[in-house]
Design a protein around this motif. Sequence first.
Motif, PDB file in Angstrom:
ATOM      1  N   UNK A 101      37.662  57.459  48.425  1.00  0.00           N
ATOM      2  CA  UNK A 101      37.730  56.117  49.001  1.00  0.00           C
ATOM      3  C   UNK A 101      38.919  55.951  49.942  1.00  0.00           C
ATOM      4  N   UNK A 102      40.070  56.507  49.556  1.00  0.00           N
ATOM      5  CA  UNK A 102      41.294  56.252  50.317  1.00  0.00           C
ATOM      6  C   UNK A 102      41.793  57.463  51.109  1.00  0.00           C
ATOM      7  N   UNK A 103      41.143  58.592  50.899  1.00  0.00           N
ATOM      8  CA  UNK A 103      41.547  59.814  51.594  1.00  0.00           C
ATOM      9  C   UNK A 103      42.994  60.190  51.281  1.00  0.00           C
ATOM     10  N   UNK A 104      43.425  59.855  50.070  1.00  0.00           N
ATOM     11  CA  UNK A 104      44.766  60.215  49.613  1.00  0.00           C
ATOM     12  C   UNK A 104      44.713  60.532  48.131  1.00  0.00           C
ATOM     13  N   UNK A 105      45.686  61.307  47.679  1.00  0.00           N
ATOM     14  CA  UNK A 105      45.781  61.669  46.266  1.00  0.00           C
ATOM     15  C   UNK A 105      46.775  60.735  45.585  1.00  0.00           C
ATOM     16  N   UNK A 106      46.369  60.211  44.431  1.00  0.00           N
ATOM     17  CA  UNK A 106      47.259  59.297  43.689  1.00  0.00           C
ATOM     18  C   UNK A 106      48.622  59.929  43.462  1.00  0.00           C
ATOM     19  N   UNK A 107      48.646  61.222  43.198  1.00  0.00           N
ATOM     20  CA  UNK A 107      49.902  61.907  42.872  1.00  0.00           C
ATOM     21  C   UNK A 107      50.861  61.960  44.062  1.00  0.00           C
ATOM     22  N   UNK A 108      50.307  61.797  45.260  1.00  0.00           N
ATOM     23  CA  UNK A 108      51.169  61.796  46.448  1.00  0.00           C
ATOM     24  C   UNK A 108      51.708  60.403  46.767  1.00  0.00           C
ATOM     25  N   UNK A 109      51.045  59.370  46.247  1.00  0.00           N
ATOM     26  CA  UNK A 109      51.417  57.997  46.594  1.00  0.00           C
ATOM     27  C   UNK A 109      52.467  57.443  45.645  1.00  0.00           C
ATOM     28  N   UNK A 110      52.302  57.712  44.352  1.00  0.00           N
ATOM     29  CA  UNK A 110      53.219  57.167  43.348  1.00  0.00           C
ATOM     30  C   UNK A 110      53.814  58.298  42.502  1.00  0.00           C
ATOM     31  N   UNK A 111      54.435  59.280  43.109  1.00  0.00           N
ATOM     32  CA  UNK A 111      54.893  60.448  42.333  1.00  0.00           C
ATOM     33  C   UNK A 111      55.943  60.102  41.282  1.00  0.00           C
ATOM     34  N   UNK A 112      56.897  59.240  41.619  1.00  0.00           N
ATOM     35  CA  UNK A 112      57.973  58.927  40.679  1.00  0.00           C
ATOM     36  C   UNK A 112      57.469  58.203  39.449  1.00  0.00           C
ATOM     37  N   UNK A 113      56.652  57.167  39.651  1.00  0.00           N
ATOM     38  CA  UNK A 113      56.126  56.379  38.530  1.00  0.00           C
ATOM     39  C   UNK A 113      55.260  57.258  37.633  1.00  0.00           C
TER      40      UNK A 113
END
Length: 377
Positions: free
Chosen positions: A330-342
């Motif tokens: 859907x977003x063409x991004x990996x969750x792990x790349x967007x919120x790595x610290x959390x």
Amino acid sequence: MPSLYVHVPFCIRKCAYCAFYSVPLHEKNSKVQAYLQGLKKEIELRREEAPEGVSSLFVGGGTPTSLKDEELQIFFGHLKRGFNIPETVEQTIEGNPGTLTREKLRIIREAGINRISLGVQAMDDALLRKIGRIHTVQDVREGIRLVRGAGFKNLNLDLMFGLPGQSLSDWQESLKEAVKLEPEHLSIYGLMVEEETPLAHNQRLLDVLPNDDLQAEMYNWTRSYLSDEGFLHYETSNFARPGFECQHNLGYWLGQDYLGIGPGAVSFSHRIRSKNREDIEQYVRYLKENKLPVKPEEVERLSEHERMAERIILGLRLSQGVHLNSFRQEFNQDIRDIFPGVLERYIRLNVLSLNEDTLKLNPDYWFVANSVLQEFV
């Protein structure tokens, strides 16, 4: 297809804890006809937002079942003529014990409604009086008898824990009595003290609210008990017999579009969230001028980051969690790349788990989910 929510802003009497827009009975009669006329016009203006029909229907309030028989017939006439609502989709109406009759249920059934959600809140007359409910436990039992007699096979009961002066044993007894009534679905909420409600200004009741530790104990006992009784805990506050999960609410949690009709109703489509005016007179006045009754200050265009954050926040409320592959598509991004610290911090603390394609919130932290999920904002 979007889901459809229709707000009926009338009730017999406003409850002490209620922050939703509603008009009590003594003000109701002079406003119902204006509301129905406004509703008809809004449907005409917005039917093109669901050209192929809707995926589910939820009639909420207020108390929709506080409408008179003929008012319900007019209401459903406007609704069914305005939108394509397939007979096969889930169609829910909220009601309160004490406002149901055989004739009202016949009208509701003939309109295509196939799911009833009753605002029970407690199986304890003293607690019901404290929070301003107008019904009794006997009204609950009689209401369910009428619902089943009318042929409804999908029944939800709303219940609340953390009520003023409520002990753990009080809550346990209340929930056990509710389960004996054999509902297919249970929505279990902790009492929230909202600003500008009568409860927020009643110090006597505020002083005897159960503390956070006791509420957590109530919630955790609920999870265990309902699991033993065969209910699936599929969302932080919702439990269902297998196959009876609320499809309408699942649409919200999965980030699907929805259309809201009526005063105070909220819509979401094409990244834009909007809210109708919470005043019947204003609502009707705008519609008479062929204008949508949306409050300009309540129109919000979500950024890509906000949409991703919402998808994670809502998805983590579900037992199934967030599927990384679906998110990536859907977003063409990996969750792990967007919120790595959390993610790294909470996975290390065992608050979140990441297994193969699924990110989940540990059920032991569901009671404090909001404090965890806000970190994704």
